[in-house]
Design a protein around this motif. Structure first.
Motif, PDB file in Angstrom:
ATOM      1  N   SER A 184     -27.634 -15.113 -40.813  1.00 27.24           N
ATOM      2  CA  SER A 184     -28.153 -15.921 -39.701  1.00 27.24           C
ATOM      3  C   SER A 184     -29.134 -15.150 -38.840  1.00 27.24           C
ATOM      4  CB  SER A 184     -26.990 -16.420 -38.838  1.00 27.24           C
ATOM      5  OG  SER A 184     -26.254 -15.314 -38.314  1.00 27.24           O
ATOM      6  N   THR A 185     -29.242 -13.850 -39.042  1.00 26.28           N
ATOM      7  CA  THR A 185     -30.153 -13.031 -38.229  1.00 26.28           C
ATOM      8  C   THR A 185     -31.548 -12.935 -38.835  1.00 26.28           C
ATOM      9  OG1 THR A 185     -29.423 -11.027 -39.379  1.00 26.28           O
ATOM     10  CG2 THR A 185     -28.216 -11.660 -37.375  1.00 26.28           C
ATOM     11  N   THR A 233     -36.620 -21.482 -42.734  1.00 28.57           N
ATOM     12  CA  THR A 233     -35.324 -21.517 -42.058  1.00 28.57           C
ATOM     13  C   THR A 233     -35.169 -22.784 -41.227  1.00 28.57           C
ATOM     14  OG1 THR A 233     -35.338 -19.098 -41.917  1.00 28.57           O
ATOM     15  CG2 THR A 233     -33.792 -20.275 -40.492  1.00 28.57           C
TER      16      THR A 233
END
Length: 348
Positions: A184-185, A233
């Protein structure tokens, strides 16, 4: 009462008549009707379910002793080239006159950008045909294919070359993408730029329920060069334009502007940006100005930047090349790669 042998003979004739040729069948029926006498034609026609005209034609053949030829080839509609003997030559002259050879001269095939609609239009304007006598678009398309012109994908659909490291590069890209997907980073974006396009009141041949005015000649000297960022994303597209050529500085500036405007810069949880790109002249890994600006960008925002390049001659796999919504929403489909495949005619 009808004798049994007569009924058998009649059944036998009914069974054998379909196997006879046209002339032999007519002569046999004519002779039978003559043997019956008055009203024989009607009786034979009713018994064997044939036309009286067939029997009459058979009688003429019996009397003259010459069998009439069956003209089955004259049945049905004539082909377009039979109605218009010069049609195929006219179509070929129009297509060949506006075709071009392979720029690399690796083949002798001819390529043309003409559509069937345009071919029909030029047949009327240049070859003197009328709209009423010409066949439909579908028929002309069939004739074009019969002449050996078929549709072919544009060359971009197939890589020109394949270097030895292509498979290894794709394997590494797959590994990087899978790793980024589970984190998620990491923010993954895809970037690309295309050739400049003209700006003006141009028509692309579409249809609208609202009256639109367009320039009848392409006199505009205003150009812009598009640059796109596909956020894999967040599943969104950002477009920017410049009146000059796209440089390394412009690309990094637009990436940084998107990074700030999208809110990623303020999100401390995101520490990595993965950039997919082709190995173009402005942004390749050997472009010192591009690498210098990317290093400065990474230091300024405290993020890790991963440059994931696609192999040479394989830029079509870049995700932004497969996105249609962003480009189509502003009418940029002709200059960017979309899901819609382009075709053009090819002569075998």
């Amino acid at each position: 009462m009808v004798p049994q042998w007569f009924q058998k003979c009649k059944d036998f004739l009914k069974e054998m008549l379909p196997s006879l040729s046209g002339s032999n069948k007519r002569i046999l029926l004519a002779k039978l009707s003559k043997e019956v006498g008055r009203g024989g034609a009607t009786l034979v026609a009713r018994t064997f379910q044939v036309s009286r005209n067939t029997i009459a034609k058979g009688r003429q053949e019996v009397e003259s002793g010459v069998a009439k030829a069956d003209r089955f080839h004259e049945r049905g509609r004539l082909r377009a080239e039979e109605k218009l003997p010069g049609l195929l030559k006219s179509i070929q002259a129009i297509i060949d006159g506006q075709s071009q050879t392979d720029p690399s001269f690796k083949t002798e095939k001819l390529y043309t950008r003409l559509t069937v609609k345009e071919i029909r239009k030029q047949l009327i304007q240049e070859k003197g045909y009328t709209d009423e006598e010409l066949p439909t678009f579908q028929t002309i398309n069939t004739k074009v294919n019969e002449l050996g012109y078929t549709l072919k994908k544009v060359k971009k659909a197939k890589p020109f070359k394949k270097i030895e490291q292509t498979d290894a590069i794709f394997s590494k890209l797959k590994e990087i993408h899978e790793e980024a997907k589970n984190q998620s980073t990491v923010v993954r974006i895809s970037i690309d730029t295309k050739d400049r396009v003209k700006i003006g009141d141009f028509s692309r041949g579409g249809f609208s329920r609202v009256a639109r005015k367009a320039a009848d000649h392409d006199f505009s000297e205003t150009f812009v060069t598009p640059f796109g960022i596909l956020d894999v994303t967040a599943d969104q597209v950002a477009l920017s334009f410049t009146r000059t050529k796209v440089t390394a500085d412009f690309m990094v500036d637009e990436i940084e502007r998107y990074w700030i405007n999208s809110g990623y810069a303020a999100n401390k949880a995101i520490d990595t940006i993965l950039i997919n790109s082709d190995n173009g002249p402005e942004n390749n890994s050997r472009r010192t100005q591009f690498i210098k600006r990317m290093v400065e960008f990474a230091a300024r925002h405290g993020v890790k930047i991963i440059l994931a390049y696609y192999p040479p001659y394989h830029s079509k796999y870049n995700p932004i090349e497969r996105d249609g919504g962003g480009w189509n929403s502003i009418g940029m489909a002709p200059c960017f790669g979309t899901k819609k495949r382009s075709t053009r005619s090819r002569k075998r």
